[in-house]
Design an enzyme around this catalytic site. Structure first.
Site, PDB file in Angstrom:
ATOM      1  N   TYR A 135      16.133  18.998  30.830  1.00 19.66           N
ATOM      2  CA  TYR A 135      16.900  20.218  30.565  1.00 19.66           C
ATOM      3  C   TYR A 135      16.023  21.451  30.735  1.00 19.66           C
ATOM      4  O   TYR A 135      16.408  22.415  31.403  1.00 19.66           O
ATOM      5  CB  TYR A 135      17.464  20.149  29.151  1.00 19.66           C
ATOM      6  CG  TYR A 135      18.356  21.309  28.775  1.00 19.66           C
ATOM      7  CD1 TYR A 135      19.663  21.382  29.251  1.00 19.66           C
ATOM      8  CD2 TYR A 135      17.893  22.323  27.940  1.00 19.66           C
ATOM      9  CE1 TYR A 135      20.489  22.438  28.902  1.00 19.66           C
ATOM     10  CE2 TYR A 135      18.711  23.382  27.579  1.00 19.66           C
ATOM     11  CZ  TYR A 135      20.009  23.433  28.067  1.00 19.66           C
ATOM     12  OH  TYR A 135      20.825  24.493  27.712  1.00 19.66           O
ATOM     13  N   THR A 153      28.482  25.291  20.498  1.00 19.48           N
ATOM     14  CA  THR A 153      29.439  24.837  21.502  1.00 19.48           C
ATOM     15  C   THR A 153      29.527  23.316  21.466  1.00 19.48           C
ATOM     16  O   THR A 153      28.651  22.646  20.918  1.00 19.48           O
ATOM     17  CB  THR A 153      29.015  25.254  22.930  1.00 19.48           C
ATOM     18  OG1 THR A 153      27.851  24.502  23.307  1.00 19.48           O
ATOM     19  CG2 THR A 153      28.720  26.737  23.013  1.00 19.48           C
TER      20      THR A 153
END
Length: 254
Positions: free
Chosen positions: A164, A199
């Site tokens: 990531y 989120t």
């Protein structure tokens, strides 16, 4: 924080056409909400078709011009179809928000090539394909802006987030290079660098994520990031290109 507590919309994107990847939910949906409220015609693109259609329908119900398109950002043919759909209706694209992304947490010693490659293909190659495919339409705009969604883990790194962090660092390099190459065409390219965000993407993040290291002591609400995207997309940021807008609650100031 709620949308009502944010500064009011000003219509500063009236008449503009925007495409947001990963637009079905989370940050992408919040960006679609804000850009359409600012007057833009918005295309939300994602692989989550049911959620994407619902998000677009909810925004249309309030009077916004919002369309959902199926798009796998790793698929060049999908990008070509998206470009054709927007070109046929508008002939240009004013705002491209490369927001689609995935994440997994795995130590380097345990990372698999398959998982590593998949994440970089979605997060980094997907943004490259979008920029490359949409370039002819962006060139037709009088005020084109590209916003690439990076992360504080791009410049800082984080244990367990090798793939990531690498993808988000790569987005920063892509942003700077694209800004230099596309400036003669009047296309601005900037990166949004969020800290922790509430989120669905990070719903399974271990513990409380970066909250303990964030001076403001919480995750961002997606609407707070959407305000930053609206700024970068607008003429208010017309002299900004090749840079990073960090919205991290003070994380990098530690």
């Amino acid at each position: 924080m709620t949308t009502a507590s944010l500064p009011p919309c000003t219509g500063r994107l009236a008449g503009r056409v925007a495409l947001i990847t990963g637009g079905a939910r989370g940050q992408g949906a919040a960006h679609g909400d804000r850009l359409s409220a600012e007057g833009a015609t918005v295309y939300l693109a994602d692989v989550l078709d049911d959620e994407g259609e619902q998000t677009a329908a909810a925004l249309r119900d309030r009077g916004s011009d919002v369309t959902y398109l199926h798009l796998d950002v790793t698929d060049p043919d999908g990008w070509a179809a998206t470009e054709s759909a927007i070109a046929e209706r508008h002939g240009r694209l004013d705002v491209l928000v490369n927001n689609a992304g995935i994440v997994h947490v795995t130590p380097i010693a345990e990372e698999t090539l398959e998982a590593w490659s998949r994440l970089l293909t979605v997060n980094l190659t997907g943004a490259f394909l979008g920029l490359q495919t949409m370039l002819p339409l962006l060139t037709e705009s009088a005020a084109a802006a590209v916003i690439n969604t990076s992360s504080i883990f791009g410049p800082s790194g984080a244990i367990g987030y090798a793939a990531y962090a690498a993808s988000k660092a790569g987005l920063l390099g892509l942003t700077r290079t694209a800004a230099l190459e596309l400036a003669p065409a009047g296309i601005r390219v900037n990166a949004l660098v969020p800290g922790g965000v509430a989120t669905p993407l990070n719903a399974n993040e271990p513990g409380t994520g970066v909250v303990p290291e964030t001076p403001l002591g919480r995750r961002a609400d997606p609407v707070e990031l959407a305000s930053a995207v609206a700024f970068l997309a607008s003429d208010d940021a017309r002299f900004m290109t090749g840079t990073e807008l960090v919205v991290d609650g003070g994380f990098r100031a530690r």
